[in-house]
Each structure stands twice: as structure tokens, then as C-alpha cells.
Motif scaffolding. Structure first.
Motif, PDB file in Angstrom:
ATOM      1  N   ILE A 242      -7.173  -6.193   0.498  1.00 25.74           N
ATOM      2  CA  ILE A 242      -5.931  -5.793   1.156  1.00 25.74           C
ATOM      3  C   ILE A 242      -6.192  -5.582   2.652  1.00 25.74           C
ATOM      4  O   ILE A 242      -7.339  -5.427   3.072  1.00 25.74           O
ATOM      5  CB  ILE A 242      -5.331  -4.512   0.544  1.00 25.74           C
ATOM      6  N   GLU A 243      -5.120  -5.569   3.432  1.00 22.39           N
ATOM      7  CA  GLU A 243      -5.226  -5.362   4.872  1.00 22.39           C
ATOM      8  C   GLU A 243      -5.071  -3.876   5.202  1.00 22.39           C
ATOM      9  O   GLU A 243      -4.474  -3.124   4.449  1.00 22.39           O
ATOM     10  CB  GLU A 243      -4.149  -6.160   5.610  1.00 22.39           C
ATOM     11  N   ASP A 244      -5.589  -3.485   6.379  1.00 26.58           N
ATOM     12  CA  ASP A 244      -5.440  -2.093   6.815  1.00 26.58           C
ATOM     13  C   ASP A 244      -4.705  -1.964   8.143  1.00 26.58           C
ATOM     14  O   ASP A 244      -4.470  -0.849   8.621  1.00 26.58           O
ATOM     15  CB  ASP A 244      -6.802  -1.391   6.898  1.00 26.58           C
TER      16      ASP A 244
ATOM     17  N   ASP B   7      -3.921   8.719   8.130  1.00 24.19           N
ATOM     18  CA  ASP B   7      -5.179   9.153   8.719  1.00 24.19           C
ATOM     19  C   ASP B   7      -6.351   8.668   7.861  1.00 24.19           C
ATOM     20  O   ASP B   7      -6.168   8.163   6.751  1.00 24.19           O
ATOM     21  CB  ASP B   7      -5.194  10.668   8.958  1.00 24.19           C
ATOM     22  N   VAL B   8      -7.568   8.795   8.400  1.00 24.80           N
ATOM     23  CA  VAL B   8      -8.717   8.200   7.717  1.00 24.80           C
ATOM     24  C   VAL B   8      -9.069   8.892   6.408  1.00 24.80           C
ATOM     25  O   VAL B   8      -9.868   8.365   5.637  1.00 24.80           O
ATOM     26  CB  VAL B   8      -9.960   8.174   8.639  1.00 24.80           C
TER      27      VAL B   8
ATOM     28  N   THR C 266      11.065  -3.611  13.902  1.00 23.58           N
ATOM     29  CA  THR C 266       9.650  -3.796  14.209  1.00 23.58           C
ATOM     30  C   THR C 266       8.898  -2.664  13.526  1.00 23.58           C
ATOM     31  O   THR C 266       9.229  -1.490  13.709  1.00 23.58           O
ATOM     32  CB  THR C 266       9.385  -3.776  15.726  1.00 23.58           C
ATOM     33  N   TYR C 267       7.884  -3.013  12.751  1.00 31.74           N
ATOM     34  CA  TYR C 267       7.195  -2.050  11.895  1.00 31.74           C
ATOM     35  C   TYR C 267       5.692  -2.239  12.042  1.00 31.74           C
ATOM     36  O   TYR C 267       5.205  -3.380  12.093  1.00 31.74           O
ATOM     37  CB  TYR C 267       7.606  -2.262  10.443  1.00 31.74           C
ATOM     38  N   HIS C 268       4.963  -1.143  12.091  1.00 30.75           N
ATOM     39  CA  HIS C 268       3.501  -1.228  12.122  1.00 30.75           C
ATOM     40  C   HIS C 268       2.912  -0.157  11.214  1.00 30.75           C
ATOM     41  O   HIS C 268       3.318   1.013  11.271  1.00 30.75           O
ATOM     42  CB  HIS C 268       2.949  -1.046  13.534  1.00 30.75           C
ATOM     43  N   LEU C 269       1.956  -0.563  10.392  1.00 30.20           N
ATOM     44  CA  LEU C 269       1.234   0.351   9.505  1.00 30.20           C
ATOM     45  C   LEU C 269      -0.241   0.314   9.874  1.00 30.20           C
ATOM     46  O   LEU C 269      -0.867  -0.748   9.883  1.00 30.20           O
ATOM     47  CB  LEU C 269       1.412  -0.065   8.046  1.00 30.20           C
ATOM     48  N   THR C 270      -0.786   1.488  10.187  1.00 32.42           N
ATOM     49  CA  THR C 270      -2.209   1.635  10.489  1.00 32.42           C
ATOM     50  C   THR C 270      -2.807   2.572   9.450  1.00 32.42           C
ATOM     51  O   THR C 270      -2.317   3.687   9.274  1.00 32.42           O
ATOM     52  CB  THR C 270      -2.413   2.231  11.900  1.00 32.42           C
ATOM     53  N   ALA C 271      -3.884   2.142   8.788  1.00 37.51           N
ATOM     54  CA  ALA C 271      -4.463   2.926   7.691  1.00 37.51           C
ATOM     55  C   ALA C 271      -5.764   3.609   8.077  1.00 37.51           C
ATOM     56  O   ALA C 271      -6.517   4.022   7.199  1.00 37.51           O
ATOM     57  CB  ALA C 271      -4.686   2.018   6.477  1.00 37.51           C
ATOM     58  N   TYR C 272      -6.021   3.759   9.383  1.00 34.25           N
ATOM     59  CA  TYR C 272      -7.289   4.365   9.809  1.00 34.25           C
ATOM     60  C   TYR C 272      -7.089   5.233  11.053  1.00 34.25           C
ATOM     61  O   TYR C 272      -7.925   5.265  11.958  1.00 34.25           O
ATOM     62  CB  TYR C 272      -8.323   3.264  10.091  1.00 34.25           C
ATOM     63  N   ALA C 273      -5.999   5.955  11.117  1.00 30.55           N
ATOM     64  CA  ALA C 273      -5.652   6.750  12.292  1.00 30.55           C
ATOM     65  C   ALA C 273      -6.325   8.126  12.245  1.00 30.55           C
ATOM     66  O   ALA C 273      -6.717   8.608  11.182  1.00 30.55           O
ATOM     67  CB  ALA C 273      -4.138   6.918  12.379  1.00 30.55           C
TER      68      ALA C 273
END
Length: 399
Positions: A246-248, A145-146, A263-270
């Protein structure tokens, strides 16, 4: 966490004998919290500390780029090592560690605490028992989360030279879990990633306030002006300032040696924090859904504002031709990564710990395998091509 464990919960089997840190202010703060202060050393006095204090085990909790320096020095001084994840941040540093392990015969254990989460242990048991047959694919989404996500962009992690990026620093946890769950090695990796939300050109401009409240007493003591004067480190950098490397937002496709795909996904602003994992097998499907924003304390994190999402946990087995079964898991709790931290520390710090049939205790080889996925993914993001992990592994093994 480690200091508390050594001086309280596990004081009957361990003794904290010294602290080393590059910042004398922070080390004084930690020492002041102890029942009795222990000898304090500058980081440059690390090997002297080991000899003088007759250290048996070194716990490495420094900035990721320096892990290998302290791990190798400790091994060469005759110590075993516990290190925070990731074990290190690139293939060259990993090769140094693996070479030191072989030369010295000493032990490195990587604190992949998520292996000790009761939910993840239940997944391991279900897969190992063949409940869904042979695993054909794994779908894994992780949301920061953000509040939590932004913290990687205001601290030292924002520079890939320090952290290896989120594919190494954060996703290393997740890649290790998949390696452990499948009892298999990654063979090839393709990835896409970008800096979308944070950074000087980030889409998150205007989305809200991302500063933390540095007037919090703990933060002031550890990272206030007195500490900044000692080493120049600022704890609360602007997440939208230049300098983020770095990527987000990251997507990864990996193939394992026995054929399963990830299959993997990372989100750093949820807007909420948690993860969804699904295993498709030859006899059914296993699904794990966790919302864990409830453990993020807005006040304790020094955050100026935030909403707490109710925590939820669901583990569901879906066999072919039968009704779904909700799996009840005992021991999962809100604190300490689902109860994982307490279980991990008991295993690592108690010489009389019970046997570990699930193989939760990760060694240097496990640390290298998790790192391989992140390094291959980073290379793929840069080159736009799939990367065979065997090429990276050969460099680590023969460097």
C-alpha cells in the motif's frame, strides 16, 4: 466498541446473541470480558450461527477483503447488516453486495462514524444553509502521525489485497464526508501515490522505533503466541520489512457532478495527527482545523515512546466583505472520534432514536459512492490517467 454497546449502553434495546471469528483464542478473550459468555462459532459456521441463534442483525468487523462474504451471506439469510467501513475493497465485491441488497430487500448500513462528529454536523448545516453560497472547491488534508500511521503498515492493512490500500480503507471516511457535505456524486478522479516512508526501501529507516510493546496484557491476550499458533497472524510486523503493497503518501483531485472540485492529500507519517478542510464558495469560505493527536494514548496503544500533541479545534466562517466568525460547536469531545461513536451507536442501535434530518445514517449506496472515489483513485495511481467514476459505477450496477 460494538460488544460494549450491545452489552452495556444499549442492552435495553439490543442483545448480543453470538460471536463468530476464525481465531478461537481471540473469541475466547472477548467472551471472557462479557457479563455472561455468548455462544461462539467458527467463521465457517457463520450461516449456522444465524439460523440457530435467530439473529436479526449482523455486525461485520472482519478484515476488509472478507466484508462482502459475510454481508451477502447475512442478507441472504434474512438479516440486516451493520458493517465497518469500507463496505468492501473492489468493484466486483461491491457489485455482489448491491445485488444482494436488491434481491433480498434487506438493509446494509455502513458505520461512517465521522458523519456523527458534532464538528462535521456543523459543517453540514452551514453548507446546507448556503452560508458560503455555492461550493466551488474543497481542500482537504489528512495527517496520520507516525504512531497511528505506522499501525497500518504493521497489521494486515499493509497488503492491498486485504484492505484496498489507504485510499479505500482510511480515505473512504473522508470521501464519504465530502460526498455527504456536498450532497453530490464524484464524476472524475485523478491521483498520484507512492510508498515513501515505510516498506523495505522506505525513507523512514533510522527515523525511530516503530515497534509496539506486545507485553501489554490486552495485546498479549489477543495477539500473543497462543493466538498466533491458532491462525499465524502477527500483530506487530516490521513496518520496514518487505511485503508492504500500500502507499503512504497520496494526492487526489476529483471533480463532482455539479462542478465542485476536491483536492485531497493523505500523509501517513506526520509528526502530529489531524486534518485541515476548507470550502471555497460563491459567498465566502469555511475552514475547519483539527489537531487530534491528544486522543492517541501512547500507553494504551502499547507504543514504546511518543509525544502527545495538545488537541485543538477551530471552525471559522469567512464571509465576503465581513469579519471572520468563529463557530462554537457543542458536544465535541476528545474521546470516540470527537464524540461521534456514542452518537452513531445511539442512532443505529436504538429503534426509538429521534429523526435524522442530516441523513447521517449511511446505507449501501453511500458505501458504494465512497468506495467509487477510492477505487477510481487507485486505478488512476496505477494507470497515470484520470478515471471517470461512471465507468466503475456501471460495472457495479450491472455486474
Amino acid at each position: 466498541m460494538f460488544v460494549r454497546a450491545l452489552t452495556a449502553e444499549h442492552r435495553d434495546t439490543c442483545e448480543l446473541v453470538a460471536l463468530a471469528d476464525p481465531n478461537p483464542v481471540r473469541i475466547a478473550v472477548h467472551n471472557a470480558r462479557l457479563p455472561a459468555p455468548v455462544p461462539a462459532y467458527r467463521a465457517s459456521e457463520f450461516t449456522e450461527m444465524i439460523e440457530r441463534e435467530r439473529v436479526d442483525v449482523v455486525i461485520v468487523c472482519t478484515v476488509d477483503r472478507y466484508h462482502d462474504e459475510y454481508i451477502v451471506a447475512a442478507l441472504e439469510a434474512g438479516c440486516d447488516v451493520l458493517t465497518e467501513k469500507p463496505m468492501t475493497i473492489d468493484a466486483r465485491r461491491c457489485a455482489r453486495i448491491m445485488d444482494a441488497v436488491r434481491r433480498t430487500g434487506r438493509r446494509v448500513r455502513v458505520t461512517f462514524n465521522y458523519r456523527y462528529n458534532p464538528l462535521h454536523e456543523a459543517v453540514k448545516r452551514i453548507l446546507a444553509a448556503g452560508e458560503i453560497g455555492e461550493v466551488g472547491s474543497v481542500h482537504f488534508e489528512w495527517l496520520l502521525d507516525v504512531r497511528h500511521g505506522a499501525d497500518y503498515f504493521r497489521r494486515w492493512h499493509r497488503d492491498k489485497a486485504d484492505s484496498g490500500g489507504l485510499l479505500v480503507h482510511k480515505a473512504g471516511h473522508h470521501f464519504d464526508l465530502v460526498n455527504w457535505w456536498l450532497a453530490d456524486d464524484p464524476a472524475s478522479v485523478y491521483a498520484e501515490g507512492r510508498l515513501f516512508f515505510y516498506g523495505s526501501d522506505g525513507a523512514g529507516h533510522g527515523a525511530g522505533t516503530f515497534a509496539i510493546d506486545m507485553s501489554d496484557p490486552d495485546l498479549t491476550a489477543l495477539y500473543g503466541e497462543t493466538a498466533v499458533r491458532a491462525d499465524g497472524y502477527h500483530r506487530d510486523q516490521d513496518v520496514f520489512a518487505p511485503g508492504v503493497t500500500i502507499e503512504d503518501d497520496l494526492a487526489v483531485v476529483a471533480r463532482y457532478a455539479r462542478g465542485a472540485t476536491l483536492t485531497y492529500h493523505l500523509t501517513a507519517y506526520a509528526p502530529w495527527e489531524g486534518y485541515r478542510i476548507a470550502f471555497n464558495g460563491s459567498r465566502g469560505r469555511l475552514e475547519l482545523d483539527v489537531t487530534e493527536t491528544d486522543h492517541v494514548s501512547v500507553e494504551a496503544a502499547g507504543l514504546l515512546k511518543g509525544h502527545r500533541e495538545p488537541g485543538t479545534v477551530g471552525l471559522r466562517l469567512r464571509p465576503f466583505f465581513g469579519p471572520p466568525v468563529d463557530v462554537t460547536v457543542e458536544g465535541h469531545r476528545r474521546e470516540g472520534h470527537g464524540g461521534a461513536d456514542v452518537r452513531m451507536l445511539a442512532q443505529l442501535l436504538d429503534p426509538g432514536a429521534p429523526p435524522d434530518p442530516l441523513g447521517r445514517c449511511a446505507d449501501a449506496a453511500d458505501g458504494a459512492r465512497a468506495l467509487l472515489v477510492g477505487l477510481a483513485a487507485n486505478e488512476s495511481v496505477t494507470t497515470g490517467r484520470p478515471v471517470r467514476t461512471a465507468e466503475l459505477k456501471a460495472g457495479i450496477d450491472h455486474a
